[in-house]
Design an enzyme around this catalytic site. Structure first.
Site, PDB file in Angstrom:
ATOM      1  N   GLY A  76     -36.167   3.734 -21.887  1.00 63.76           N
ATOM      2  CA  GLY A  76     -35.843   4.152 -23.241  1.00 63.76           C
ATOM      3  C   GLY A  76     -36.006   3.076 -24.293  1.00 63.76           C
ATOM      4  O   GLY A  76     -36.407   3.361 -25.430  1.00 63.76           O
ATOM      5  N   HIS A  92     -42.385   6.096  -8.880  1.00 63.19           N
ATOM      6  CA  HIS A  92     -41.163   5.978  -9.671  1.00 63.19           C
ATOM      7  C   HIS A  92     -40.065   6.811  -9.023  1.00 63.19           C
ATOM      8  O   HIS A  92     -40.317   7.853  -8.422  1.00 63.19           O
ATOM      9  CB  HIS A  92     -41.416   6.449 -11.107  1.00 63.19           C
ATOM     10  CG  HIS A  92     -40.311   6.118 -12.054  1.00 63.19           C
ATOM     11  ND1 HIS A  92     -39.165   6.872 -12.138  1.00 63.19           N
ATOM     12  CD2 HIS A  92     -40.170   5.114 -12.952  1.00 63.19           C
ATOM     13  CE1 HIS A  92     -38.365   6.347 -13.042  1.00 63.19           C
ATOM     14  NE2 HIS A  92     -38.948   5.275 -13.552  1.00 63.19           N
ATOM     15  N   GLY A  94     -31.085   4.595 -16.833  1.00 63.92           N
ATOM     16  CA  GLY A  94     -30.578   5.470 -17.875  1.00 63.92           C
ATOM     17  C   GLY A  94     -29.077   5.620 -17.918  1.00 63.92           C
ATOM     18  O   GLY A  94     -28.548   6.420 -18.686  1.00 63.92           O
ATOM     19  N   SER A 148     -32.223   0.224 -16.976  1.00 60.98           N
ATOM     20  CA  SER A 148     -31.418  -0.007 -18.181  1.00 60.98           C
ATOM     21  C   SER A 148     -31.615  -1.405 -18.760  1.00 60.98           C
ATOM     22  O   SER A 148     -30.649  -2.075 -19.153  1.00 60.98           O
ATOM     23  CB  SER A 148     -29.936   0.248 -17.887  1.00 60.98           C
ATOM     24  OG  SER A 148     -29.709   1.611 -17.585  1.00 60.98           O
ATOM     25  N   GLU A 165     -36.319  -0.845  -9.073  1.00 61.81           N
ATOM     26  CA  GLU A 165     -35.471  -0.059  -9.959  1.00 61.81           C
ATOM     27  C   GLU A 165     -34.322   0.552  -9.159  1.00 61.81           C
ATOM     28  O   GLU A 165     -34.509   1.565  -8.489  1.00 61.81           O
ATOM     29  CB  GLU A 165     -36.280   1.032 -10.659  1.00 61.81           C
ATOM     30  CG  GLU A 165     -37.325   1.720  -9.778  1.00 61.81           C
ATOM     31  CD  GLU A 165     -37.892   2.972 -10.411  1.00 61.81           C
ATOM     32  OE1 GLU A 165     -37.916   3.052 -11.635  1.00 61.81           O
ATOM     33  OE2 GLU A 165     -38.269   3.883  -9.652  1.00 61.81           O
ATOM     34  N   GLU A 223     -37.986   8.802 -10.156  1.00 58.79           N
ATOM     35  CA  GLU A 223     -37.922  10.188 -10.606  1.00 58.79           C
ATOM     36  C   GLU A 223     -38.958  11.049  -9.894  1.00 58.79           C
ATOM     37  O   GLU A 223     -38.739  12.237  -9.661  1.00 58.79           O
ATOM     38  CB  GLU A 223     -38.112  10.246 -12.129  1.00 58.79           C
ATOM     39  CG  GLU A 223     -36.934   9.630 -12.877  1.00 58.79           C
ATOM     40  CD  GLU A 223     -37.245   9.243 -14.306  1.00 58.79           C
ATOM     41  OE1 GLU A 223     -36.336   8.722 -14.965  1.00 58.79           O
ATOM     42  OE2 GLU A 223     -38.398   9.443 -14.759  1.00 58.79           O
ATOM     43  N   ASN A 267     -42.274   2.324 -19.995  1.00 60.05           N
ATOM     44  CA  ASN A 267     -42.495   3.658 -19.447  1.00 60.05           C
ATOM     45  C   ASN A 267     -41.891   4.671 -20.416  1.00 60.05           C
ATOM     46  O   ASN A 267     -40.681   4.825 -20.489  1.00 60.05           O
ATOM     47  CB  ASN A 267     -41.842   3.772 -18.064  1.00 60.05           C
ATOM     48  CG  ASN A 267     -41.993   5.161 -17.467  1.00 60.05           C
ATOM     49  OD1 ASN A 267     -42.754   5.989 -17.962  1.00 60.05           O
ATOM     50  ND2 ASN A 267     -41.261   5.418 -16.393  1.00 60.05           N
ATOM     51  N   TRP A 268     -42.751   5.346 -21.169  1.00 55.50           N
ATOM     52  CA  TRP A 268     -42.269   6.279 -22.185  1.00 55.50           C
ATOM     53  C   TRP A 268     -41.814   7.613 -21.596  1.00 55.50           C
ATOM     54  O   TRP A 268     -41.259   8.443 -22.303  1.00 55.50           O
ATOM     55  CB  TRP A 268     -43.364   6.506 -23.228  1.00 55.50           C
ATOM     56  CG  TRP A 268     -43.468   5.385 -24.227  1.00 55.50           C
ATOM     57  CD1 TRP A 268     -42.958   4.125 -24.097  1.00 55.50           C
ATOM     58  CD2 TRP A 268     -44.116   5.421 -25.500  1.00 55.50           C
ATOM     59  NE1 TRP A 268     -43.237   3.371 -25.197  1.00 55.50           N
ATOM     60  CE2 TRP A 268     -43.957   4.147 -26.090  1.00 55.50           C
ATOM     61  CE3 TRP A 268     -44.813   6.389 -26.201  1.00 55.50           C
ATOM     62  CZ2 TRP A 268     -44.476   3.833 -27.350  1.00 55.50           C
ATOM     63  CZ3 TRP A 268     -45.340   6.074 -27.452  1.00 55.50           C
ATOM     64  CH2 TRP A 268     -45.160   4.823 -28.015  1.00 55.50           C
ATOM     65  N   LYS A 269     -42.105   7.824 -20.315  1.00 58.23           N
ATOM     66  CA  LYS A 269     -41.712   9.069 -19.642  1.00 58.23           C
ATOM     67  C   LYS A 269     -42.194  10.274 -20.459  1.00 58.23           C
ATOM     68  O   LYS A 269     -43.281  10.227 -21.035  1.00 58.23           O
ATOM     69  CB  LYS A 269     -40.204   9.081 -19.387  1.00 58.23           C
ATOM     70  CG  LYS A 269     -39.752   7.839 -18.593  1.00 58.23           C
ATOM     71  CD  LYS A 269     -38.321   7.909 -18.140  1.00 58.23           C
ATOM     72  CE  LYS A 269     -37.973   6.650 -17.371  1.00 58.23           C
ATOM     73  NZ  LYS A 269     -36.590   6.693 -16.839  1.00 58.23           N
TER      74      LYS A 269
END
Length: 247
Positions: free
Chosen positions: A232, A95, A171, A210, A165, A97, A11-13
């Protein structure tokens, strides 16, 4: 019952412009005979170009979100049909977020899943608890409740996956212990079987939070972990391939 085929999805966000296509190509070139399915979910601006760049490779391209309607006056939103038209094969939905920042409810996520199915996209549905919910002893209650509320019955017989998640681990560099991960994944599996029958044992349950090359082997070999949703660490080919090869 056949074990789920693992899925490792990046997931490159909100990261990546044209130059990042070189990293995607490096990932595709390095996958080799990995036993997992591999996907990259770039920003929507790269979906079409990445699908073209990776055409013929083993790496699938996915979206990071999709609206629940197929079209309409929704400025800035992207429909599942648009993602499919751009070359996406799967889409991340629910997600943490999105749930937190955009106040997405289980019902909204379920409607997005239905839209993804209409467009022929494979849903990757995210669930997970906050630190406050875990500290209150409500992790399993929250996560299984999200599974029940976010997965419509239309998923029966379809290809999809769940991504667990823990919100507090995304993160932050923190990860739950292996027994913690296994406990939640087993609870998700039991809920899936309750909802969709024994066929649900073939649904991969990804871990996301993470994940990096240094902890990937332990996580990916934990009970009921059927892959990973990587943030990431998926932006750099060397890191993402290190996770993929940990299988």
């Amino acid at each position: 019952m056949t074990a789920p085929t693992p899925l490792i999805a990046g997931n490159w966000k909100m990261n990546g412009a044209s130059a990042a296509l070189a990293e995607a190509k490096a990932i595709a070139d390095g996958v080799g005979d990995c036993p997992a399915r591999v996907a990259i979910c770039p920003p929507a601006t790269l979906t079409h170009r990445m699908s073209q760049a990776l055409d013929g490779s083993k790496v699938l391209v996915g979206g990071q979100d999709a609206h629940w309607d197929d079209a309409g006056a929704f400025t800035g939103d992207i429909s599942a049909e648009m993602l499919a038209d751009a070359g996406a094969k799967l889409v991340i939905l629910g997600h943490s977020e999105r749930r937190a920042g955009w106040r997405e409810t289980d019902e909204m996520v379920a409607n997005k899943v239905k839209a993804a199915l209409r467009a022929g996209l494979e849903p990757v549905v995210c669930v997970g608890e906050t630190l406050e919910e875990r500290d209150a002893g409500k992790a399993l209650q929250v996560v299984t409740g999200q599974v029940r509320g976010s997965l419509p019955q239309e998923l029966a017989g379809k290809t999809f996956s769940i991504a667990y998640e823990p919100v507090w681990a995304i993160g932050t560099g923190r990860t739950p212990t292996t027994p913690d991960i296994e406990e939640v994944h087993r609870a998700i599996r039991a809920t899936l079987v309750e909802m969709f029958g024994e066929a649900a044992r073939g649904v991969p349950i990804l871990y996301g939070g993470s994940v990096k090359p240094s902890n990937a082997t332990e996580i990916l070999h934990a009970a009921e972990v059927g892959g990973a949703l990587v943030g990431g660490a998926s932006l750099k080919a060397a890191d993402f391939l290190g996770i993929i090869r940990a299988l």
